[in-house]
Write a protein that holds these residues in place. Sequence first.
Motif, PDB file in Angstrom:
ATOM      1  N   GLU A   1      45.625  11.318  70.253  1.00  0.00           N
ATOM      2  CA  GLU A   1      44.997  11.367  68.938  1.00  0.00           C
ATOM      3  C   GLU A   1      43.480  11.292  69.054  1.00  0.00           C
ATOM      4  O   GLU A   1      42.750  12.014  68.361  1.00  0.00           O
ATOM      5  CB  GLU A   1      45.509  10.200  68.077  1.00  0.00           C
ATOM      6  CG  GLU A   1      45.078  10.246  66.609  1.00  0.00           C
ATOM      7  CD  GLU A   1      43.683   9.704  66.364  1.00  0.00           C
ATOM      8  OE1 GLU A   1      43.048  10.130  65.374  1.00  0.00           O
ATOM      9  OE2 GLU A   1      43.216   8.868  67.176  1.00  0.00           O
ATOM     10  N   CYS A   2      42.993  10.441  69.927  1.00  0.00           N
ATOM     11  CA  CYS A   2      41.555  10.274  70.088  1.00  0.00           C
ATOM     12  C   CYS A   2      40.920  11.534  70.684  1.00  0.00           C
ATOM     13  O   CYS A   2      39.875  11.994  70.229  1.00  0.00           O
ATOM     14  CB  CYS A   2      41.281   9.069  70.976  1.00  0.00           C
ATOM     15  SG  CYS A   2      39.570   8.511  70.960  1.00  0.00           S
TER      16      CYS A   2
ATOM     17  N   ARG B   1      40.847  14.213  68.024  1.00  0.00           N
ATOM     18  CA  ARG B   1      39.831  13.954  67.002  1.00  0.00           C
ATOM     19  C   ARG B   1      38.443  14.353  67.488  1.00  0.00           C
ATOM     20  O   ARG B   1      37.613  14.851  66.725  1.00  0.00           O
ATOM     21  CB  ARG B   1      39.880  12.471  66.605  1.00  0.00           C
ATOM     22  CG  ARG B   1      38.906  12.048  65.570  1.00  0.00           C
ATOM     23  CD  ARG B   1      39.336  10.770  64.837  1.00  0.00           C
ATOM     24  NE  ARG B   1      40.057   9.848  65.670  1.00  0.00           N
ATOM     25  CZ  ARG B   1      39.503   8.926  66.456  1.00  0.00           C
ATOM     26  NH1 ARG B   1      38.175   8.821  66.498  1.00  0.00           N
ATOM     27  NH2 ARG B   1      40.246   8.107  67.178  1.00  0.00           N
TER      28      ARG B   1
ATOM     29  N   LEU C   1      49.848  16.240  66.002  1.00  0.00           N
ATOM     30  CA  LEU C   1      48.763  15.363  65.562  1.00  0.00           C
ATOM     31  C   LEU C   1      48.951  14.989  64.094  1.00  0.00           C
ATOM     32  O   LEU C   1      48.798  13.824  63.717  1.00  0.00           O
ATOM     33  CB  LEU C   1      47.423  16.067  65.751  1.00  0.00           C
ATOM     34  CG  LEU C   1      46.197  15.311  65.237  1.00  0.00           C
ATOM     35  CD1 LEU C   1      45.980  14.028  66.020  1.00  0.00           C
ATOM     36  CD2 LEU C   1      44.951  16.199  65.298  1.00  0.00           C
ATOM     37  N   HIS C   2      49.285  15.961  63.279  1.00  0.00           N
ATOM     38  CA  HIS C   2      49.493  15.703  61.854  1.00  0.00           C
ATOM     39  C   HIS C   2      50.593  14.679  61.632  1.00  0.00           C
ATOM     40  O   HIS C   2      50.478  13.783  60.786  1.00  0.00           O
ATOM     41  CB  HIS C   2      49.832  17.013  61.131  1.00  0.00           C
ATOM     42  CG  HIS C   2      50.170  16.838  59.678  1.00  0.00           C
ATOM     43  ND1 HIS C   2      51.456  16.559  59.236  1.00  0.00           N
ATOM     44  CD2 HIS C   2      49.382  16.861  58.566  1.00  0.00           C
ATOM     45  CE1 HIS C   2      51.450  16.442  57.926  1.00  0.00           C
ATOM     46  NE2 HIS C   2      50.214  16.616  57.491  1.00  0.00           N
TER      47      HIS C   2
ATOM     48  N   ARG D   1      49.617  10.946  63.301  1.00  0.00           N
ATOM     49  CA  ARG D   1      48.427  10.234  62.815  1.00  0.00           C
ATOM     50  C   ARG D   1      48.804   9.208  61.753  1.00  0.00           C
ATOM     51  O   ARG D   1      48.315   8.083  61.758  1.00  0.00           O
ATOM     52  CB  ARG D   1      47.410  11.233  62.277  1.00  0.00           C
ATOM     53  CG  ARG D   1      46.139  10.601  61.773  1.00  0.00           C
ATOM     54  CD  ARG D   1      45.066  11.638  61.567  1.00  0.00           C
ATOM     55  NE  ARG D   1      44.419  12.017  62.812  1.00  0.00           N
ATOM     56  CZ  ARG D   1      43.675  13.123  62.956  1.00  0.00           C
ATOM     57  NH1 ARG D   1      43.540  13.951  61.943  1.00  0.00           N
ATOM     58  NH2 ARG D   1      43.089  13.384  64.109  1.00  0.00           N
TER      59      ARG D   1
END
Length: 307
Positions: free
Chosen positions: A16-17, A20, A71-72, A75
Motif C-alpha cells: 500500500e505504501c 501510494r 489496492l482499492h 486500503r
Amino acid sequence: MKRAFVPPADALIAFECAARHSSFTRAAEELHLTQGAVSKQVRHLEDRLGVELFRRVRQRIVLTDAGRLYLHDIRGALDQMTAATRQVMSYAGSEDVLNVAVLPTFGTRWLAPRLVEFQRRHPSAGLNLSVRLQPFDFEAEPFDGAIHHGDPVWAGAIAEPLFPEEVIPVASRAFRDRHGIRTPGDLANVPRLQLATRPLAWKQWFDQAGVETDAAFQGARFEQFVMISEAAVHNAGAALVPRFFVQEELASGRLVRLFDMSLAQQSAYYFVYPENRTMRPVVANFRNWLIEEARSARMDRETMLPG
C-alpha cells in the motif's frame, strides 16, 4: 482456513505504501526500512497471490490493473485495522472507555467545549468521539452511545431527551444593514441560507410570521449548521440556526439575531445508548452528566434576553 488466504500485514502495508508513493524508495523512507526490504516484501506478496502488482518501468513502479484493484480493496481494510488499533490503545491508563457517536456540529459547538467538566469529574474515564450522521446498529458498531437528532426512536436503545431544537433567524450586522432588514417580510426578498436536512424550516418560519412568499425554498443549500453559520458570518445570507449553536457568534457580534420570534421544531436532541449497556458505570456517568449539562443549557436559554 479462510485466514490462510490472508497475506502477512507487513507485506500488505509495504504494498500500500509503495503504491501510494509509486516508489519503493519513498515507501522505505516512510516505513523506516531499506528499499530492498520493501521490494522483497512486495515480491513475496506477488508470488503468494500469483499476479504481478507492479510493472517496473526504469526507475519507476506502476500499478497493474490487478494491483489497482487489490489496492482499492485492501486500503479500506488497513484503515479499519488502524482505527481499531488506535481505539484499543485508548484503553491504556483508563479504568473504562466510552465510545460515543456524535453529530458534527453538535459535537463541535456544544459538546466539545463542555467535555473538560466531564473529564474533571471522571478523570479515570476514557472518551472516544466519532462522527455519525445517521442511526446505526449498536450490535454492528463499537459504540456505547450516540447523540441523535429526530424522534426518540432507535432500535434496541434507550433515548434520553436533552433539549428540543429551536431555531432563530440570524445574519451578519453588515448583511442586515445592507439589505435594510426591519420586518420579517423583508427576509422574503434577501438571500437566505438553507439547511439540506431542514428543507421546510424557512417555509414554517414565514408561515408563523404571517409572511406569504413563494420563495421560501430558494437559497444556497448546506449540509451542516457549522457551514451555514460560517456562511452567514461572511455575509452570504440570512440563516435559521439553533441558538445554542451560535452563542459565541452572537456574543461577539459576528452574528445578530434578526427577530425575537423563534421556530420550535418537532424534532429534538437525544442521548441514545443500548439497553444492554445501562449497567456500565462509564455509560451511566456520561448519561447523568450530559442530562445535567443539557438542563443547565435550557435554563440559561430561558433566562437570557433576546438578542
